[in-house]
Design an enzyme around this catalytic site. Structure first.
Site, PDB file in Angstrom:
ATOM      1  N   TYR A 266       0.835  -1.203   0.000  1.00 39.01           N
ATOM      2  CA  TYR A 266       0.000   0.000   0.000  1.00 39.01           C
ATOM      3  C   TYR A 266       0.871   1.255   0.000  1.00 39.01           C
ATOM      4  O   TYR A 266       1.898   1.317   0.671  1.00 39.01           O
ATOM      5  CB  TYR A 266      -0.929   0.009   1.227  1.00 39.01           C
ATOM      6  CG  TYR A 266      -1.613   1.347   1.424  1.00 39.01           C
ATOM      7  CD1 TYR A 266      -2.667   1.722   0.603  1.00 39.01           C
ATOM      8  CD2 TYR A 266      -1.159   2.244   2.375  1.00 39.01           C
ATOM      9  CE1 TYR A 266      -3.276   2.963   0.749  1.00 39.01           C
ATOM     10  CE2 TYR A 266      -1.762   3.482   2.527  1.00 39.01           C
ATOM     11  CZ  TYR A 266      -2.815   3.840   1.712  1.00 39.01           C
ATOM     12  OH  TYR A 266      -3.396   5.074   1.855  1.00 39.01           O
ATOM     13  N   LYS A 275       5.462   9.840   3.044  1.00 37.96           N
ATOM     14  CA  LYS A 275       5.399  10.080   4.488  1.00 37.96           C
ATOM     15  C   LYS A 275       6.718   9.731   5.177  1.00 37.96           C
ATOM     16  O   LYS A 275       7.155  10.431   6.089  1.00 37.96           O
ATOM     17  CB  LYS A 275       4.270   9.263   5.114  1.00 37.96           C
ATOM     18  CG  LYS A 275       2.907   9.443   4.470  1.00 37.96           C
ATOM     19  CD  LYS A 275       2.376  10.850   4.570  1.00 37.96           C
ATOM     20  CE  LYS A 275       0.909  10.904   4.154  1.00 37.96           C
ATOM     21  NZ  LYS A 275       0.352  12.256   4.113  1.00 37.96           N
ATOM     22  N   HIS A 295       3.083  18.404   7.338  1.00 33.03           N
ATOM     23  CA  HIS A 295       1.938  17.772   6.681  1.00 33.03           C
ATOM     24  C   HIS A 295       0.945  18.877   6.306  1.00 33.03           C
ATOM     25  O   HIS A 295      -0.108  19.023   6.917  1.00 33.03           O
ATOM     26  CB  HIS A 295       1.319  16.768   7.662  1.00 33.03           C
ATOM     27  CG  HIS A 295       0.271  15.895   7.065  1.00 33.03           C
ATOM     28  ND1 HIS A 295      -0.766  15.378   7.812  1.00 33.03           N
ATOM     29  CD2 HIS A 295       0.104  15.412   5.806  1.00 33.03           C
ATOM     30  CE1 HIS A 295      -1.532  14.634   7.044  1.00 33.03           C
ATOM     31  NE2 HIS A 295      -1.023  14.638   5.826  1.00 33.03           N
ATOM     32  N   ARG A 437      -7.699   5.291  -3.247  1.00 37.39           N
ATOM     33  CA  ARG A 437      -6.865   6.431  -3.642  1.00 37.39           C
ATOM     34  C   ARG A 437      -6.800   6.618  -5.156  1.00 37.39           C
ATOM     35  O   ARG A 437      -7.000   5.692  -5.930  1.00 37.39           O
ATOM     36  CB  ARG A 437      -5.437   6.213  -3.126  1.00 37.39           C
ATOM     37  CG  ARG A 437      -5.324   6.118  -1.608  1.00 37.39           C
ATOM     38  CD  ARG A 437      -5.306   7.466  -0.971  1.00 37.39           C
ATOM     39  NE  ARG A 437      -5.323   7.408   0.489  1.00 37.39           N
ATOM     40  CZ  ARG A 437      -4.925   8.415   1.259  1.00 37.39           C
ATOM     41  NH1 ARG A 437      -4.460   9.528   0.732  1.00 37.39           N
ATOM     42  NH2 ARG A 437      -5.001   8.299   2.581  1.00 37.39           N
TER      43      ARG A 437
END
Length: 654
Positions: A266, A275, A295, A437
């Site tokens: 994923y 990230k 972020h 997504r």
């Protein structure tokens, strides 16, 4: 028992660990030196590219990890369209993706149902000293501000996973730049992965290929190793979506500038430039080098007079950052442009002005809820060159998810993300996974800012915090000063979403919208932010807090989406110095009548939107005090304690 102990206990038999310590200090040192010397002398057959053309440090990294992972082949990515088309063909042949023929070069992947989101509980920062990662609190407190494991213990866990993990597979070498190639803002990584899906996704989300290697030269880089954790044997049929959820772990070694991810395909766990590097490792580099890795979205706003300003905004995942960055404003004469929708790297220039870049090159957006009504620019962006994951599909070659416009859907068969054909509305199941997504190139966005790839970044004049707060928090308020603004960021809370492992809707602390992404001790992070106000040469932006999600008896009190420009207009005018505010116990709020409500078609209860219920706020401030004491402990800066005490006095004097 904490997540670290649970993961160690799960693997004691595999790693022969006694008392949670790595028994092989020699192995630990070899791994620390990034040299897997005890493995067979094996590098795999290089099918694409030439190892000898690579910088020596990159070549050594590949050879060491190839000895460990034992891939059958090695492919050095050049980032060309020809390479992309080849990988898409292979992924389609393997059944990992299928074309969505209604659109140009769009593809659908469906994952294993156990591999659908970031796995925060299995994501670790590995530092020699625990307090470099986790705030210094009481021993019986389970930290919610990150997971820590010692480098030696993590080495042993990874030693039970990575050796031989790429047998029968190809190791792809992805040279990537986070930020425009050659910018002083940018950072370069080398990711090794056995997933072609990761390669084609990283090609969208970052700048990859030969030009990155040319920019790198012999400089250092972030070492990134990823495997889906499913070697292929001669008697084993390859999985459509290979993964190993029970063995998943994501490790960050700040002292080595290294990231290792195992078991998940994923995106949040496998696209290591996002990230992992841009926020967790990035925040550590930012503290060391005196900048910010956050972020945050970055947006440009131009008013009817032609004056343009750039804002950065921090919201937790799936709380509307993409919708805000791509907004089509309802107020006539306003224009909104998108620099980025998820991550901002910001630093003060020689004139003391805060400047920001978007280190990414694409959007990895949440699909459900995205529609022509909520985000028309996103819908136009994803019509070509996009990879969709875990959305539903239609029999005419299209995509579908909850919240998408239902026009002409009555006669079209929908297949859900779980492969259920002829999915029906009202069936009680979601057509798409809530965290499904789209991965699309940023340069396709209709409102992309003309300076979105500027190597110098754009000038940030306001920072906005926000989350999903169904009660108590007003629509918008401004901090009294920079220190109070840092306190607002530290106090940020939001209703949970499907972007991580949470079940149900809970209001949880998510300071700076960075809770899952802090690379180091949150108390030290706060001191880093606070340190900038002492320098009078710096033009620290105004800081605001917004809440689009407050509810009344009939649902949301504020219409949101394009109407949010009315709030941004007030922030714009405050940045310009307009006197359109009044003081409240929580910060400056709009003076009555100062929000531009002209042309708004629905009735809005402004009193309800700005009401500060006394009992709610007394409970809020008491809970904040408990949170800071229990989660940050002795690392909480005195200035934050003072801001909390001052808020408490103002609330109890209401």
């Amino acid at each position: 028992m904490g997540q670290t102990d649970l993961l160690i206990n799960e693997n004691k038999q595999e790693t022969n660990m006694a008392n949670d310590k790595c028994p092989d200090e020699t192995l630990s040192r070899k791994l620390k030196d990034n040299c897997y010397a005890c493995a067979p002398d094996y590098t795999g057959s290089v099918l694409y590219g030439n190892l000898n053309d690579l910088p020596e440090k990159v070549k050594c990294f590949i050879q060491d990890k190839a000895k460990q992972c034992q891939p059958e082949y090695i492919h050095i990515c050049d980032g060309t369209e020809k390479e992309r088309d080849l990988l898409l063909y292979l992924l389609q042949k393997d059944g990992t993706i299928k074309p969505l023929n209604k659109y140009e070069n769009c593809w659908l992947a469906r994952t294993d149902p156990d591999d659908v989101a970031r796995v925060e509980s299995k994501t670790f920062i590995c530092t020699t000293n625990k307090t470099d990662t986790i705030p210094n609190t009481k021993d019986d407190v389970v930290s919610t501000l990150g997971n820590w494991m010692s480098p030696s213990d993590m080495d042993c866990l990874l030693e039970s996973r990575f050796p031989g993990c790429m047998k029968g597979r190809t190791m792809f070498v992805i040279p990537f730049s986070m930020g425009p190639i050659g910018s002083k803002f940018s950072k370069i990584g080398i990711q090794l992965t056995d997933s072609a899906y990761v390669v084609v996704s990283m090609r969208i989300m970052s700048r990859i290929g030969t030009s990155v290697l040319e920019s790198l030269g012999n400089d250092d880089f972030i070492k990134c190793l990823h495997s889906v954790g499913k070697p292929v044997t001669s008697v084993q049929k390859a999985d459509r979506w290979p993964c190993n959820p029970k063995q998943t772990v994501i490790a960050h070694y700040p002292e080595r500038h290294e990231i290792c991810s195992f078991g998940s395909g994923y995106g949040g766990n496998s696209l290591l430039g996002k990230k992992c590097m841009a926020l967790r490792i990035g925040s550590i580099l930012a503290r060391k080098e005196r900048w910010f890795a956050e972020h945050m979205l970055i947006m440009g706003i131009e008013n009817p007079a032609g004056v343009k300003k750039y804002f950065a905004a921090a919201f937790p995942s799936a709380c509307g950052k993409t919708n805000l960055a791509m907004m089509e404003p309802s107020l006539p004469g306003y224009k909104v442009t998108c620099v980025g929708d998820d991550i901002a790297w910001m630093r003060f220039d020689e004139n003391g002005q805060l400047r920001a870049i978007n280190p990414e090159a694409g959007f990895f957006g949440v699909a459900p809820g995205t529609s022509k009504k909520t985000n028309p620019n996103a819908m136009k962006t994803i019509e070509k060159n996009t990879i969709f994951t875990n959305v539903a599909s239609t029999d005419d070659g299209g995509f579908y998810w909850q919240g998408l416009d239902k026009t002409n859907q009555d006669n079209i068969q929908i297949t859900s993300w779980m492969g259920i054909k002829n999915w029906q509305h009202g069936s009680g199941t979601d057509p798409a996974h809530p965290n499904s997504r789209f991965c699309a190139p940023a340069n396709q966005c209709p409102n992309i800012d003309e300076n979105w790839e500027s190597s110098e970044g754009v000038s940030i004049e306001a920072i906005i915090f926000g989350g999903r707060r169904p009660e108590g928090l007003p629509l918008v308020f401004e901090s009294f000063d920079w220190t109070h603004g840092v306190f607002l960021g530290a106090s940020l809370k939001s209703e949970t979403t499907a972007a991580a492992e949470y079940k149900g809707k809970l209001v949880v602390h998510d300071p700076f919208a960075m809770r899952p992404f802090f690379g180091y001790n949150f108390g030290h992070y706060l001191k880093h932010w606070l340190s900038f106000q002492a320098n009078r040469k710096l033009n620290c932006p105004k800081i605001f807090h917004v809440n689009w999600f407050r509810k009344g008896p009939e649902g949301f009190l504020w219409p949101g989406f394009g109407e949010n420009i009315r709030v941004l207009d007030w922030i714009f005018r405050r940045v310009q110095g307009e006197d359109c505010h009044v003081m409240s116990p929580v910060g400056y709020i709009p003076r009555p009548g100062s929000l531009n409500m002209a042309g708004l078609k629905q009735e809005v209860d402004m009193n309800a939107l700005f009401e500060l219920p006394v009992q709610f706020w007394r409970a809020e401030v008491d809970e904040l005090e408990h949170y800071f004491n229990s989660q940050v402990g002795s690392d909480l800066p005195d200035k934050i304690k003072q801001e909390l005490n001052q808020l408490k006095q103002r609330i109890y004097n209401m």
